[in-house]
Design a protein around this motif. Structure first.
Motif, PDB file in Angstrom:
ATOM      1  N   SER A 109       0.845  -1.182   0.000  1.00 17.57           N
ATOM      2  CA  SER A 109       0.000   0.000   0.000  1.00 17.57           C
ATOM      3  C   SER A 109       0.887   1.241   0.000  1.00 17.57           C
ATOM      4  N   GLU A 110       0.289   2.367  -0.263  1.00 19.11           N
ATOM      5  CA  GLU A 110       1.037   3.622  -0.362  1.00 19.11           C
ATOM      6  C   GLU A 110       1.789   3.954   0.924  1.00 19.11           C
ATOM      7  N   ARG A 111       1.228   3.591   2.069  1.00 15.55           N
ATOM      8  CA  ARG A 111       1.856   3.904   3.359  1.00 15.55           C
ATOM      9  C   ARG A 111       2.359   2.644   4.069  1.00 15.55           C
ATOM     10  N   ALA A 112       2.696   1.625   3.309  1.00 14.00           N
ATOM     11  CA  ALA A 112       3.132   0.351   3.886  1.00 14.00           C
ATOM     12  C   ALA A 112       4.424   0.494   4.686  1.00 14.00           C
ATOM     13  N   VAL A 113       4.553  -0.365   5.679  1.00 13.70           N
ATOM     14  CA  VAL A 113       5.762  -0.467   6.479  1.00 13.70           C
ATOM     15  C   VAL A 113       6.328  -1.868   6.256  1.00 13.70           C
ATOM     16  N   VAL A 114       7.624  -1.940   5.966  1.00 16.30           N
ATOM     17  CA  VAL A 114       8.300  -3.223   5.794  1.00 16.30           C
ATOM     18  C   VAL A 114       9.353  -3.350   6.882  1.00 16.30           C
ATOM     19  N   CYS A 115       9.235  -4.377   7.700  1.00 13.31           N
ATOM     20  CA  CYS A 115      10.187  -4.637   8.785  1.00 13.31           C
ATOM     21  C   CYS A 115      11.034  -5.838   8.405  1.00 13.31           C
ATOM     22  N   VAL A 116      12.357  -5.698   8.512  1.00 13.01           N
ATOM     23  CA  VAL A 116      13.272  -6.778   8.159  1.00 13.01           C
ATOM     24  C   VAL A 116      14.055  -7.161   9.401  1.00 13.01           C
ATOM     25  N   ASP A 117      13.935  -8.430   9.805  1.00 13.56           N
ATOM     26  CA  ASP A 117      14.654  -8.934  10.973  1.00 13.56           C
ATOM     27  C   ASP A 117      15.963  -9.545  10.501  1.00 13.56           C
ATOM     28  N   MET A 118      17.052  -8.883  10.838  1.00 12.77           N
ATOM     29  CA  MET A 118      18.371  -9.374  10.428  1.00 12.77           C
ATOM     30  C   MET A 118      19.094 -10.055  11.573  1.00 12.77           C
ATOM     31  N   THR A 119      18.378 -10.344  12.662  1.00 13.81           N
ATOM     32  CA  THR A 119      18.986 -10.985  13.817  1.00 13.81           C
ATOM     33  C   THR A 119      19.371 -12.416  13.469  1.00 13.81           C
ATOM     34  N   PRO A 120      20.623 -12.784  13.636  1.00 18.05           N
ATOM     35  CA  PRO A 120      21.042 -14.153  13.328  1.00 18.05           C
ATOM     36  C   PRO A 120      20.373 -15.170  14.258  1.00 18.05           C
ATOM     37  N   PHE A 121      20.229 -16.381  13.779  1.00 16.61           N
ATOM     38  CA  PHE A 121      19.640 -17.466  14.556  1.00 16.61           C
ATOM     39  C   PHE A 121      20.478 -17.743  15.786  1.00 16.61           C
ATOM     40  N   LYS A 122      19.864 -17.675  16.960  1.00 15.60           N
ATOM     41  CA  LYS A 122      20.517 -17.937  18.245  1.00 15.60           C
ATOM     42  C   LYS A 122      21.807 -17.135  18.418  1.00 15.60           C
ATOM     43  N   GLY A 123      21.837 -15.924  17.854  1.00 16.79           N
ATOM     44  CA  GLY A 123      22.986 -15.050  18.027  1.00 16.79           C
ATOM     45  C   GLY A 123      24.191 -15.411  17.178  1.00 16.79           C
ATOM     46  N   GLN A 124      24.057 -16.420  16.307  1.00 22.46           N
ATOM     47  CA  GLN A 124      25.183 -16.843  15.477  1.00 22.46           C
ATOM     48  C   GLN A 124      25.196 -16.048  14.170  1.00 22.46           C
ATOM     49  N   PRO A 125      26.353 -15.547  13.765  1.00 19.75           N
ATOM     50  CA  PRO A 125      26.396 -14.847  12.479  1.00 19.75           C
ATOM     51  C   PRO A 125      26.171 -15.845  11.341  1.00 19.75           C
ATOM     52  N   PRO A 126      25.434 -15.447  10.304  1.00 14.91           N
ATOM     53  CA  PRO A 126      25.252 -16.340   9.159  1.00 14.91           C
ATOM     54  C   PRO A 126      26.591 -16.718   8.540  1.00 14.91           C
ATOM     55  N   THR A 127      26.662 -17.919   8.016  1.00 12.32           N
ATOM     56  CA  THR A 127      27.903 -18.446   7.453  1.00 12.32           C
ATOM     57  C   THR A 127      28.534 -17.496   6.450  1.00 12.32           C
ATOM     58  N   ARG A 128      27.716 -16.874   5.583  1.00  9.15           N
ATOM     59  CA  ARG A 128      28.304 -16.016   4.551  1.00  9.15           C
ATOM     60  C   ARG A 128      28.998 -14.802   5.162  1.00  9.15           C
ATOM     61  N   TYR A 129      28.522 -14.322   6.333  1.00  8.19           N
ATOM     62  CA  TYR A 129      29.185 -13.188   6.968  1.00  8.19           C
ATOM     63  C   TYR A 129      30.560 -13.600   7.492  1.00  8.19           C
ATOM     64  N   VAL A 130      30.615 -14.772   8.059  1.00  4.11           N
ATOM     65  CA  VAL A 130      31.871 -15.258   8.609  1.00  4.11           C
ATOM     66  C   VAL A 130      32.862 -15.544   7.479  1.00  4.11           C
ATOM     67  N   LYS A 131      32.382 -16.187   6.432  1.00  8.61           N
ATOM     68  CA  LYS A 131      33.251 -16.611   5.331  1.00  8.61           C
ATOM     69  C   LYS A 131      33.660 -15.470   4.400  1.00  8.61           C
ATOM     70  N   PHE A 132      32.698 -14.600   4.057  1.00 13.76           N
ATOM     71  CA  PHE A 132      32.951 -13.591   3.031  1.00 13.76           C
ATOM     72  C   PHE A 132      32.878 -12.150   3.523  1.00 13.76           C
ATOM     73  N   GLY A 133      32.515 -11.925   4.752  1.00 17.90           N
ATOM     74  CA  GLY A 133      32.299 -10.562   5.206  1.00 17.90           C
ATOM     75  C   GLY A 133      30.857 -10.151   4.933  1.00 17.90           C
ATOM     76  N   PHE A 134      30.573  -8.896   4.917  1.00 15.21           N
ATOM     77  CA  PHE A 134      29.196  -8.397   4.725  1.00 15.21           C
ATOM     78  C   PHE A 134      28.989  -8.101   3.252  1.00 15.21           C
ATOM     79  N   PRO A 135      28.380  -9.055   2.483  1.00 15.07           N
ATOM     80  CA  PRO A 135      28.315  -8.905   1.020  1.00 15.07           C
ATOM     81  C   PRO A 135      27.260  -7.930   0.514  1.00 15.07           C
ATOM     82  N   HIS A 136      26.231  -7.684   1.287  1.00 17.06           N
ATOM     83  CA  HIS A 136      25.143  -6.823   0.791  1.00 17.06           C
ATOM     84  C   HIS A 136      25.148  -5.516   1.565  1.00 17.06           C
ATOM     85  N   ARG A 137      25.087  -4.442   0.841  1.00 19.37           N
ATOM     86  CA  ARG A 137      24.980  -3.114   1.455  1.00 19.37           C
ATOM     87  C   ARG A 137      23.617  -2.590   1.154  1.00 19.37           C
ATOM     88  N   TRP A 138      22.770  -2.413   2.160  1.00 19.56           N
ATOM     89  CA  TRP A 138      21.415  -1.927   1.967  1.00 19.56           C
ATOM     90  C   TRP A 138      21.469  -0.463   2.032  1.00 19.56           C
TER      91      TRP A 138
END
Length: 138
Positions: A109-138
């Motif tokens: 909708s015109e006034r929509a809100v999108v919430c993105v949860d970037m919290t890793p599972f159980k506080g663990q960084p996702p494998t790609r962050y550990v292996k490659f660093g932070f690949p996506h810049r939002w």
């Protein structure tokens, strides 16, 4: 609360979907997407105990397939746009889910809100962050 139509991508047992449904007006709708059928079945009994549970529709399967189907409906104006979207699914797919939502006409909708949860599972960084660093810049 003015949200009438909510999309939850990554629902697990549906506790969040139920909380959203209970906070919404009587004509509200929650569309929930979850990959794990066991988690959906586990949570269904709690939805059945709540009057707000009837507002929830859950699609079981890969989120991108369900989103592509919803996007097709939105493009054809076969569905009302979403007022709130919560993305809490697999972290590797977050960017793709967001991009599809944002680029599909009539999905939000015109006034929509999108919430993105970037919290890793159980506080663990996702494998790609550990292996490659932070690949996506939002």
């Amino acid at each position: 609360n003015s949200a009438r139509r909510v999309l939850e991508i990554g629902s697990f047992c549906g506790a969040g979907a139920l909380a959203l449904a209970e906070a919404m007006p009587a004509d509200g709708e929650v569309r929930s997407l979850e990959l794990d059928p066991f988690a959906v079945e586990f949570g269904r009994r709690f939805q059945l105990k709540s009057r707000a549970g009837q507002k929830i529709t859950t699609t079981v399967g890969p989120a991108m397939l369900a989103l592509e189907s919803l996007a097709t409906e939105a493009k054809g104006h076969g569905a009302k746009p979403f007022d709130l979207v919560v993305i809490d699914a697999d972290k590797e797919g977050l960017q793709s889910y967001f991009d599809l939502l944002w680029s599909t006409p009539n999905f939000l909708s015109e006034r929509a809100v999108v919430c993105v949860d970037m919290t890793p599972f159980k506080g663990q960084p996702p494998t790609r962050y550990v292996k490659f660093g932070f690949p996506h810049r939002w």
